[in-house]
Design a protein around this motif. Structure first.
Motif, PDB file in Angstrom:
ATOM      1  N   GLY A  12      67.913  53.302  70.486  1.00 29.30           N
ATOM      2  CA  GLY A  12      67.682  54.017  69.243  1.00 29.30           C
ATOM      3  C   GLY A  12      68.767  54.995  68.850  1.00 29.30           C
ATOM      4  O   GLY A  12      68.571  55.801  67.940  1.00 29.30           O
ATOM      5  N   LEU A  51      71.360  46.081  58.333  1.00 29.86           N
ATOM      6  CA  LEU A  51      69.934  46.406  58.434  1.00 29.86           C
ATOM      7  C   LEU A  51      69.255  45.438  59.396  1.00 29.86           C
ATOM      8  O   LEU A  51      68.466  45.855  60.259  1.00 29.86           O
ATOM      9  CB  LEU A  51      69.276  46.343  57.056  1.00 29.86           C
ATOM     10  N   GLU A  52      69.569  44.161  59.268  1.00 24.64           N
ATOM     11  CA  GLU A  52      68.992  43.168  60.173  1.00 24.64           C
ATOM     12  C   GLU A  52      69.451  43.393  61.612  1.00 24.64           C
ATOM     13  O   GLU A  52      68.669  43.205  62.552  1.00 24.64           O
ATOM     14  CB  GLU A  52      69.343  41.748  59.707  1.00 24.64           C
ATOM     15  N   TRP A  54      70.096  46.259  62.963  1.00 27.29           N
ATOM     16  CA  TRP A  54      69.311  47.389  63.478  1.00 27.29           C
ATOM     17  C   TRP A  54      67.866  46.972  63.739  1.00 27.29           C
ATOM     18  O   TRP A  54      67.314  47.248  64.793  1.00 27.29           O
ATOM     19  CB  TRP A  54      69.367  48.561  62.497  1.00 27.29           C
ATOM     20  N   ARG A  55      67.260  46.276  62.773  1.00 25.52           N
ATOM     21  CA  ARG A  55      65.847  45.884  62.921  1.00 25.52           C
ATOM     22  C   ARG A  55      65.643  44.928  64.095  1.00 25.52           C
ATOM     23  O   ARG A  55      64.622  44.989  64.772  1.00 25.52           O
ATOM     24  CB  ARG A  55      65.339  45.201  61.648  1.00 25.52           C
ATOM     25  N   ASN A  56      66.593  44.049  64.322  1.00 21.47           N
ATOM     26  CA  ASN A  56      66.456  43.020  65.357  1.00 21.47           C
ATOM     27  C   ASN A  56      67.320  43.293  66.574  1.00 21.47           C
ATOM     28  O   ASN A  56      67.638  42.378  67.318  1.00 21.47           O
ATOM     29  CB  ASN A  56      66.827  41.652  64.760  1.00 21.47           C
ATOM     30  N   ARG A  57      67.682  44.554  66.786  1.00 16.30           N
ATOM     31  CA  ARG A  57      68.661  44.872  67.827  1.00 16.30           C
ATOM     32  C   ARG A  57      68.240  44.420  69.221  1.00 16.30           C
ATOM     33  O   ARG A  57      69.093  44.118  70.039  1.00 16.30           O
ATOM     34  CB  ARG A  57      69.032  46.348  67.798  1.00 16.30           C
ATOM     35  N   ARG A  59      66.923  41.632  69.898  1.00 13.23           N
ATOM     36  CA  ARG A  59      67.118  40.177  69.984  1.00 13.23           C
ATOM     37  C   ARG A  59      68.548  39.742  69.714  1.00 13.23           C
ATOM     38  O   ARG A  59      68.861  38.560  69.823  1.00 13.23           O
ATOM     39  CB  ARG A  59      66.169  39.494  69.000  1.00 13.23           C
ATOM     40  N   THR A  74      74.945  35.980  60.685  1.00 13.59           N
ATOM     41  CA  THR A  74      73.891  36.599  59.899  1.00 13.59           C
ATOM     42  C   THR A  74      74.338  36.775  58.449  1.00 13.59           C
ATOM     43  O   THR A  74      73.559  36.524  57.514  1.00 13.59           O
ATOM     44  CB  THR A  74      73.469  37.943  60.516  1.00 13.59           C
TER      45      THR A  74
END
Length: 80
Positions: A12, A51-52, A54-57, A59, A74
């Motif tokens: 985080g 953004l993706e 960060w959201r999917n970090r 994976r 991506t």
């Protein structure tokens, strides 16, 4: 490479993620400009890519210690 910053981003740490962003944003931007030739749309695509990330970090897969290949794939998918 990105592995150290990415490990901290997984916990985080926004500053570590920011370093990854700073390291790769220009390359991702150039890639997006080839896919989406309208400047504002390309900028939106770059924003969505990170953004993706960060959201999917949890994976995201690094390739040889770099996040760039994941970001470029991506970006291609977002542009579609």
């Amino acid at each position: 490479m990105d592995s150290g910053d990415w490990a901290m981003a997984l916990e985080g740490d926004g500053e570590a993620f920011g370093r990854v962003f700073d390291r790769h944003r220009h390359r991702v931007q150039r890639h997006c400009m080839r896919l989406v030739p309208v400047d504002t749309d390309a900028a939106d695509t770059v924003a969505i890519v990170f953004l993706e990330a960060w959201r999917n970090r949890a994976r995201v897969r690094l390739v040889d210690g770099s996040l760039l290949p994941w970001l470029l794939v991506t970006a291609t998918n977002v542009a579609r």
